[in-house]
Design an enzyme around this catalytic site. Structure first.
Site, PDB file in Angstrom:
ATOM      1  N   LYS A  72      -9.416  -0.392  -5.737  1.00 43.93           N
ATOM      2  CA  LYS A  72      -9.460   0.284  -4.440  1.00 43.93           C
ATOM      3  C   LYS A  72     -10.814   0.941  -4.221  1.00 43.93           C
ATOM      4  CE  LYS A  72      -7.981   2.195  -0.635  1.00 43.93           C
ATOM      5  NZ  LYS A  72      -6.779   2.785  -0.109  1.00 43.93           N
ATOM      6  N   HIS A 111       1.521   5.401  -1.719  1.00 40.83           N
ATOM      7  CA  HIS A 111       1.122   6.554  -2.539  1.00 40.83           C
ATOM      8  C   HIS A 111       2.378   7.136  -3.172  1.00 40.83           C
ATOM      9  CE1 HIS A 111      -3.002   6.735  -0.928  1.00 40.83           C
ATOM     10  NE2 HIS A 111      -2.443   6.247   0.162  1.00 40.83           N
ATOM     11  N   HIS A 116      -4.602  -0.556   5.963  1.00 44.28           N
ATOM     12  CA  HIS A 116      -4.121   0.223   7.119  1.00 44.28           C
ATOM     13  C   HIS A 116      -5.032   0.093   8.338  1.00 44.28           C
ATOM     14  CE1 HIS A 116      -6.913   2.936   5.153  1.00 44.28           C
ATOM     15  NE2 HIS A 116      -6.049   3.344   4.264  1.00 44.28           N
ATOM     16  N   HIS A 118     -10.539   1.173   1.944  1.00 43.69           N
ATOM     17  CA  HIS A 118     -10.320   2.176   2.990  1.00 43.69           C
ATOM     18  C   HIS A 118     -11.535   2.052   3.913  1.00 43.69           C
ATOM     19  CE1 HIS A 118      -8.713   6.061   4.609  1.00 43.69           C
ATOM     20  NE2 HIS A 118      -9.902   5.972   5.189  1.00 43.69           N
ATOM     21  N   HIS A 175       0.864  -1.200   0.000  1.00 38.90           N
ATOM     22  CA  HIS A 175       0.000   0.000   0.000  1.00 38.90           C
ATOM     23  C   HIS A 175       0.893   1.241   0.000  1.00 38.90           C
ATOM     24  CE1 HIS A 175      -3.839   2.128   1.458  1.00 38.90           C
ATOM     25  NE2 HIS A 175      -2.949   3.065   1.187  1.00 38.90           N
ATOM     26  N   ASP A 208       1.405   2.655   3.544  1.00 39.93           N
ATOM     27  CA  ASP A 208       0.543   3.823   3.338  1.00 39.93           C
ATOM     28  C   ASP A 208       1.365   5.105   3.404  1.00 39.93           C
ATOM     29  OD1 ASP A 208      -1.738   5.223   2.737  1.00 39.93           O
ATOM     30  OD2 ASP A 208      -2.520   5.236   4.776  1.00 39.93           O
TER      31      ASP A 208
HETATM   32  O1  DOR Z   1      -3.404   9.477   5.660  1.00 36.04           O
HETATM   33  C1  DOR Z   1      -3.776   9.161   4.549  1.00 36.04           C
HETATM   34  N1  DOR Z   1      -3.246   9.726   3.424  1.00 36.04           N
HETATM   35  N2  DOR Z   1      -4.747   8.269   4.429  1.00 36.04           N
HETATM   36  C2  DOR Z   1      -5.304   7.994   3.255  1.00 36.04           C
HETATM   37  O2  DOR Z   1      -6.192   7.198   3.225  1.00 36.04           O
HETATM   38  C3  DOR Z   1      -4.879   8.699   2.017  1.00 36.04           C
HETATM   39  C4  DOR Z   1      -3.525   9.211   2.141  1.00 36.04           C
HETATM   40  C5  DOR Z   1      -3.167  10.195   1.055  1.00 36.04           C
HETATM   41  O3  DOR Z   1      -3.408   9.905  -0.111  1.00 36.04           O
HETATM   42  O4  DOR Z   1      -2.624  11.239   1.380  1.00 36.04           O
HETATM   43 ZN    ZN Z   2      -3.436   5.047   1.520  1.00 35.11          ZN
END
Ligand code: DOR
Ligand code: ZN
Length: 351
Positions: free
Chosen positions: A101, A17, A176, A138, A15, A251
């Site tokens: 997702k 970003h 998460h 989520h 997971h 995450d």
């Molecule tokens: O803290 C987070 N940031 N939780 C999420 O679900 C998305 C993520 C983000 O994309 O910044």
């Molecule tokens: Zn995330």
């Protein structure tokens, strides 16, 4: 006897970003240095909803990789009320999508196009169950009248449990997880082999009090928000148990310092700079370094039906100083989790 060197199969991050553009360029090397593969979140602006979007995004990720680094991005589809089951299934069967997702609309960063009601995507979920495509969730309700610390537990009761009943062969990852409730729910369904849960490093290391220690600490604000200590301990217990459904998903979610340190700051902790070192601290504190490999390198691939990585990587007991900031572009930077602090372990690369 204390262990000073740990050799494990190269881990994967289930997971992550990675964002796009200058931010992608700045953060990708950190993830690609430690992990063999990563499940890449699709919450871009605009979101990656179709197979063609995800394939183009995958090309941009590959192009942003430092020379000579072997790293496989595994792409995900951003589900919306309008997702076309055919396009999704084709993307999965052609190997563009590894999973889809589900963001409940407005649950978190860039989720405004998410699903407004799960009933609306019933045909999509039926199709996913048929072809064995995992649904990554989520898991928080978006009803603002529900206390922010209860949103995961309420989601499990009100949405996740009925969803699993309605789709008995759908494979699901609860992303998460932050509560003892989630850990208990996943364990209760473990025998089916169809449920997994990712656990972040930051949720293993902080509880909700840390967010307010001596003042408000915006860089510790993420979603789902960290819960009280008893929940953190349940997460540590799950991650270090070696049990099959629990696997590593950082995450890591970079935002610029300006976006974090604001009157309405963004959610997300950037842990990619030293992800494995952070997990090693949490596992060592629990006396469970011998279980790190199962969590980081074996349970995830097993859930996704992929072989574990063959290569080994080394962690050494040697202090690492977390970078103060990561420069993204002129005037823009990201502050890593534990910025400027010293960690006990160092990632030493391939064995
Ligand atoms: O803290 C987070 N940031 N939780 C999420 O679900 C998305 C993520 C983000 O994309 O910044
Ligand atoms: Zn995330």
């Amino acid at each position: 006897m204390t262990l000073d060197r740990l050799v494990i199969r190269r881990p994967d991050d289930w997971h992550v970003h990675l964002r796009d553009g200058a931010m992608l360029k700045a953060v990708l090397p950190f993830t690609a240095r430690q992990f063999g593969r990563a499940i890449v979140m699709p919450n871009l602006k605009p979101p990656a909803t179709h197979a063609a979007d995800a394939a183009a995004y995958r090309d941009r990720i590959r192009a942003a990789l430092p020379d000579g680094v072997a790293f496989t991005p595994l792409m995900t589809a951003y589900l919306t009320d309008g997702t076309d089951a055919e396009d999704l299934a084709r993307g999965f069967e052609e190997g563009v999508f590894a999973a889809a997702k589900l963001y409940p609309a407005n649950a978190t960063t860039n989720s405004a196009h998410g699903v407004t009601s799960i009933d609306r995507i019933t045909p999509v979920l039926e199709r996913m169950a048929d072809i064995g495509m995992p649904l990554l969730i989520h898991g928080e309700v978006t009803d603002q009248s529900v206390d922010i610390f209860d949103r995961e537990a309420v989601f499990i009761d009100s949405t996740l449990a009925p969803l699993l009943d309605r789709h008995p062969s759908l494979r699901v990852v609860l992303e998460h997880v932050t509560t003892a409730d989630a850990v208990a729910f996943v364990r209760a369904h473990a025998a089916s082999g169809r449920i997994g849960a990712t656990i972040t490093a930051h949720h293993l290391l902080i509880n909700r009090s840390h967010i307010f220690q001596g003042g408000i600490r915006p860089h510790l604000y993420c979603l789902p928000i960290a819960k009280r200590e008893s929940h953190r301990l349940a997460l540590v217990g799950a991650a270090t148990s070696g049990e099959a459904p629990f696997f590593l998903g950082t995450d890591t979610a970079p935002h610029t310092v300006t976006a974090k340190e604001a009157a309405c700051g963004c959610a997300g902790c950037f842990t990619a700079a030293n992800a494995l070192e952070l997990y090693a601290e949490a596992f060592e504190d629990a006396g469970a370094l011998d279980r790190l490999e199962a969590f980081a390198s074996l349970n995830g691939p097993r859930f996704y039906g992929l072989p574990p990585n063959e290569e080994r990587v080394v962690l050494e007991r040697r202090p690492t100083v977390v970078p103060d900031v990561i420069l993204v572009s002129e005037g823009d930077a990201v502050l890593p989790f534990r910025s400027g602090e010293t960690l006990r372990w160092s990632f030493a690369g391939a064995a």
